[in-house]
Motif scaffolding. Structure first.
Motif: not given
Length: 47
Positions: A25-29
């Motif tokens: 899972q990746i974040g907005s940055k």
């Protein structure tokens, strides 16, 4: 993004396995990169 990806995992000298792992899972940055090809040089293996 959800799903399963194939990962090459290095456990030690002469012990490399291809395993299926969940896609991180990746974040907005963050950036998720799909690797299409990879190789190992003979000098990387110590041979």
């Amino acid at each position: 993004m959800e799903g399963i990806m194939k990962s090459t995992i290095y456990y030690g000298i002469g012990d490399v396995k291809i395993e299926e792992r969940p896609i991180p899972q990746i974040g907005s940055k963050d950036v998720l990169i799909k690797v299409l090809r990879a190789g190992i040089c003979g000098s990387d293996t110590g041979a």
